[in-house]
Design an enzyme around this catalytic site. Structure first.
Site, PDB file in Angstrom:
ATOM      1  CB  CYS A 166       1.751   5.026  -7.521  1.00  0.00           C
ATOM      2  SG  CYS A 166       1.710   3.918  -6.093  1.00  0.00           S
TER       3      CYS A 166
ATOM      4  CB  CYS B 273       6.366   3.038  -8.250  1.00  0.00           C
ATOM      5  SG  CYS B 273       4.700   2.556  -7.712  1.00  0.00           S
TER       6      CYS B 273
ATOM      7  CD  GLU C 137       2.812   7.439  -4.514  1.00  0.00           C
ATOM      8  OE1 GLU C 137       3.910   7.705  -5.022  1.00  0.00           O
ATOM      9  OE2 GLU C 137       2.652   6.513  -3.687  1.00  0.00           O
TER      10      GLU C 137
ATOM     11  CG  HIS D 240      -1.929  -1.096   1.218  1.00  0.00           C
ATOM     12  ND1 HIS D 240      -1.638  -2.364   1.677  1.00  0.00           N
ATOM     13  CD2 HIS D 240      -3.216  -1.138   0.789  1.00  0.00           C
ATOM     14  CE1 HIS D 240      -2.716  -3.130   1.548  1.00  0.00           C
ATOM     15  NE2 HIS D 240      -3.674  -2.418   1.004  1.00  0.00           N
TER      16      HIS D 240
END
Length: 502
Positions: free
Chosen positions: A179, A176, A149, A146
């Site tokens: 995200c 990343c 973002e 998790h």
């Protein structure tokens, strides 16, 4: 009367926020408190003023810290302090108080945002501005699965509806790929949201997938910038402390380094008139941006020899496309088989499965970018692709579906090699793509030369003639194999028997 005696500026800020939320004060008039002195006045100014309104302060008095000056009502008794709220160029009305947020500890802020240290966690500080709304929140990675973002996207549903939102991120690591795609999808479905991202450092920026994620964000309308000294000061003032920000060692040096890296991700980004500089420090992605391949990469990855000789290497999935027509764009996407194996340990052990993952990801991002360009449906657009591998069955289905949904787009797809062409499912995928209107072909010497000229950082040098001759000589047998798969070549053996004179 608000008692503030004996409290510092930050405590006074919290007390005044709580008091005003419980007892709404009219937008006109005075707020009077006892104790706290200049600290309390500074805290209240901080509460209702925001740096983005500095352009509105021209011609007005400001305090020593740059916040708007407020006059003290003459009716205040000795030992009491007050502020005439009518003279303030406020960004929010008095009855729309900025909601309290626990300020970040200075050492925690440095822990996350000092680019000299590669922390594993991501800290995301969010500021949301809208009519009659100003909210600040903090998100961090709690588990590896998790990301900060994702917590922001979940939290967004709790905000009251507004016509327009200006969202500012101060984030310790750039997003990343996963995200970035989620946030880009969010922006595309929320046309009333404007997002500016200030990153302290870049997350695994050498990996192509993360570079593509940043491209995807910019195409969706986000603005991305590396935090400079002024951005650190703004973030510090809003989320950490009212005291002046003290830069740590090598801060500006790291800012310049990461800014250069970010600009390198968008290098070669020229607009219709040529090269275009960043806008206010934000990197812009023009619609004809390109990531060039090295000459070594071209020779190794577009090599169409049937069997490799030692030393062996991985032939990865590369897709280079050029969009011609009223809108122009070109870029290369690639995914390496070794990265796929490291990041997805659940992949089947069979060699056929690993390249398919990379081929499909390259095609998926290619289609996502075409859709993000919002091509004019009234005008015709032509797309030419050069691929190291022909599409897998699922990738072929995606391409065919895109052509059906976008009849104004024509696709020519050249492949250096055929991917598992002897399998029936892969043959069906190529036939499906051809029946959808795409021209499916094998790269010959002409296409290899064009790919070199367009997508390789050749620095003015032509592709070696002997290399082109070898590629062209091997492409003939591959092209005949593709023609038999597509069923658009005559049965030469049947014709030979028919021509026999008995």
């Amino acid at each position: 009367m608000v008692p503030l005696k004996g409290h510092n500026a930050e405590t006074s800020l919290h007390i005044l926020r709580t008091y005003c939320q419980e007892r709404p004060v009219p937008g006109e008039g005075c707020l009077v408190w006892q104790g706290g002195g200049a600290a309390a006045e500074k805290a209240l100014k901080k509460m209702y003023w925001h740096p983005s309104s500095s352009s509105e302060l021209k011609g007005r008095d400001t305090g020593g810290d740059g916040t708007p000056g407020g006059s003290v009502p003459s009716s205040c008794a000795a030992g009491h302090h007050g502020l005439d709220l009518t003279s303030w160029p406020l960004t929010t009305a008095m009855n729309n108080i900025r909601e309290p947020m626990q300020l970040l500890n200075p050492s925690t802020f440095k822990y996350h945002f000092d680019a000299q240290n590669a922390r594993k966690a991501t800290c995301l500080l969010v500021q949301v501005e809208a009519p009659n709304l100003l909210r600040c929140e903090r998100f961090e990675n709690e588990e590896a699965t998790h990301h900060a973002e994702q917590y922001f996207l979940t939290w967004w549903s709790t905000l009251p509806p507004r016509e327009y939102y200006q969202v500012t991120w101060y984030i310790s690591w750039s997003p990343c790929q996963d995200c970035a795609v989620e946030v880009a999808t969010f922006l595309e479905s929320h046309g009333n949201v404007s997002l500016s991202i200030f990153a302290a450092r870049l997350y695994y920026h050498q990996k192509q997938k993360n570079r593509l994620g940043l491209h995807r964000l910019v195409l969706a309308g986000a603005k991305i910038k590396i935090m400079d000294l002024q951005d650190f000061e703004n973030c510090w003032r809003n989320f950490v402390s009212l005291q002046a920000f003290q830069p740590w060692k090598k801060l500006q040096e790291n800012c310049r380094k990461w800014t250069t890296e970010l600009q390198g991700i968008f290098r070669g980004a020229g607009g219709p008139e040529g090269q275009g500089p960043p806008e206010n420090g934000f990197c812009r992605l023009y619609r004809n941006a390109t990531d060039l391949l090295t000459s070594k990469t071209f020779r190794l990855q577009f090599n169409n020899i049937h069997r490799l000789k030692k030393p062996y290497y991985s032939r990865d999935a590369y897709l280079c496309y050029r969009l011609d027509g009223p809108q122009r764009a070109q870029r290369c996407f690639w995914y390496k088989m070794k990265e796929e194996k490291k990041e997805n340990l659940n992949l089947p052990l069979g060699p056929a499965s690993r390249p398919a993952q990379a081929v499909e990801k390259a095609v998926r991002h290619f289609l996502d970018e075409l859709q993000a360009l919002n091509l004019d449906p009234v005008r015709k657009h032509s797309v030419t692709c050069y691929c190291t591998w022909s599409p897998s069955p699922r990738a072929a289905q995606w391409l065919a579906g895109f052509l059906r949904d976008h009849p104004h787009v024509s696709l020519v797809l050249f492949s250096a090699r055929l991917y598992y062409h002897w399998l029936w499912g892969h043959q069906e995928g190529l036939r499906l793509l051809a029946h959808a209107g795409a021209r499916v072909a094998v790269m010959s010497g002409r296409e290899f030369a064009d790919c070199w000229e367009t997508f390789v950082d050749h620095r003015g040098k032509p592709c070696a003639p002997d290399v082109l001759r070898a590629l062209d000589s091997r492409s003939g047998s591959i092209a005949r194999r593709l023609q038999r798969i597509l069923g658009d070549t005559p049965n030469l053996l049947a014709e030979a028997f028919g021509n026999l004179q008995l």
